[in-house]
Design a protein around this motif. Structure first.
Motif, short mmCIF file in Angstrom:
data_model
loop_
_atom_site.label_atom_id
_atom_site.label_comp_id
_atom_site.label_asym_id
_atom_site.label_seq_id
_atom_site.Cartn_x
_atom_site.Cartn_y
_atom_site.Cartn_z
N TYR A 57 0.84 -1.20 0.00
CA TYR A 57 0.00 0.00 0.00
C TYR A 57 0.87 1.25 0.00
CZ TYR A 57 -3.36 -3.44 1.67
OH TYR A 57 -4.14 -4.55 1.79
N VAL A 58 0.36 2.30 -0.63
CA VAL A 58 0.94 3.63 -0.51
C VAL A 58 0.07 4.36 0.51
CG1 VAL A 58 1.40 5.82 -1.67
CG2 VAL A 58 1.78 3.65 -2.88
N VAL A 75 4.61 4.84 -9.22
CA VAL A 75 5.26 4.00 -8.21
C VAL A 75 6.14 2.99 -8.93
CG1 VAL A 75 4.92 2.43 -6.26
CG2 VAL A 75 3.29 4.30 -6.65
N ASP A 87 4.39 1.58 -12.30
CA ASP A 87 2.94 1.68 -12.40
C ASP A 87 2.52 3.14 -12.24
OD1 ASP A 87 1.88 -1.18 -12.41
OD2 ASP A 87 3.19 -1.23 -10.65
N LEU A 89 -0.67 5.23 -11.14
CA LEU A 89 -1.85 4.94 -10.34
C LEU A 89 -2.68 6.19 -10.12
CD1 LEU A 89 0.12 2.90 -7.68
CD2 LEU A 89 -1.12 1.96 -9.62
N TYR A 91 -5.84 7.64 -7.55
CA TYR A 91 -6.62 7.39 -6.34
C TYR A 91 -7.62 8.52 -6.14
CZ TYR A 91 -2.91 4.08 -5.33
OH TYR A 91 -2.03 3.02 -5.40
N TYR A 115 -1.81 -0.83 -3.59
CA TYR A 115 -0.81 -0.82 -4.66
C TYR A 115 -0.74 -2.18 -5.36
CZ TYR A 115 3.90 -0.81 -6.74
OH TYR A 115 4.98 -0.96 -7.57
N LYS A 116 -0.37 -3.23 -4.65
CA LYS A 116 -0.27 -4.57 -5.25
C LYS A 116 -0.63 -5.62 -4.20
CE LYS A 116 3.38 -3.82 -8.67
NZ LYS A 116 2.73 -4.21 -9.90
N ILE A 129 11.31 0.98 -3.24
CA ILE A 129 10.10 1.58 -3.78
C ILE A 129 10.37 3.06 -3.99
CG2 ILE A 129 7.72 2.24 -3.23
CD1 ILE A 129 7.90 -0.68 -3.89
N ILE A 131 8.38 6.63 -5.19
CA ILE A 131 7.05 7.20 -5.40
C ILE A 131 7.20 8.68 -5.75
CG2 ILE A 131 4.78 7.64 -4.38
CD1 ILE A 131 5.48 5.42 -2.30
N PHE A 155 4.82 4.02 2.88
CA PHE A 155 4.68 2.74 2.19
C PHE A 155 4.48 1.67 3.25
CE2 PHE A 155 5.93 -0.96 -0.28
CZ PHE A 155 5.17 -0.74 -1.42
#
Length: 161
Positions: A57-58, A75, A87, A89, A91, A115-116, A129, A131, A155
């Motif tokens: 998750y972010v 990300v 990716d 993304l 939100y 996120y995944k 990671i 971002i 994260f």
């Protein structure tokens, strides 16, 4: 009044963290009062069991100065072999009335953004990671140079078990 809110926020946060059995990694970094489009927030992940899978998750802390109803992020997951999976993304950050979504008792809201899921970390070495914000105004090609209202970017990794 702000001190009272801060103490209440810290107590609630401690309660949530102490009851959080799925948490494997959870870290925040401040971006100041505005997140510059060239500012990349990077997290070095801990060594994770290659036999287990994880959800990622972010996390974003924002306030009423956030001017948009959505947030675009880029990300990147950098693997130990230096291959990078990127990716873009989007939100939703507000409800239809313009009120910030997320958890929080004060004007600061915290959003846990998916996120995944079911990711395995099978390679030996360090995963990272990266971002960055990629928000744009409607009809404009250039990204927003400084995105106000975003205070911290985090994260989080949770065990699926």
């Amino acid at each position: 009044m702000k001190i009272k809110n801060s103490i209440l926020f810290i107590l609630v946060l401690l309660l949530v963290v102490s009851c959080d059995k799925k948490r494997v990694f959870d870290q925040y970094k401040s971006v100041g009062n505005a997140w510059h489009k060239d500012s990349i927030v990077t997290f070095e992940l801990p060594k994770l069991d290659p036999k287990k899978s994880f959800n990622m998750y972010v996390n974003v802390r924002d306030n009423d100065a956030y001017p948009f109803n959505n947030l675009f992020l880029i990300v990147s997951l950098e693997q130990p072999n230096h291959k990078v999976k990127v990716d873009t993304l989007e939100y939703q950050m507000t409800d239809p009335d313009g009120q910030l979504l997320g958890d929080g008792f004060s004007d600061i809201k915290e959003s846990k953004l998916f996120y995944k899921d079911k990711v395995n970390f099978t390679q030996k070495g360090i995963y990272k990671i990266h971002i960055k914000q990629a928000t744009r105004q409607t009809g404009k090609i250039e990204g927003v140079t400084t995105l106000s209202g975003i205070l911290d970017v985090g994260f989080r990794i949770e065990s699926t078990e």
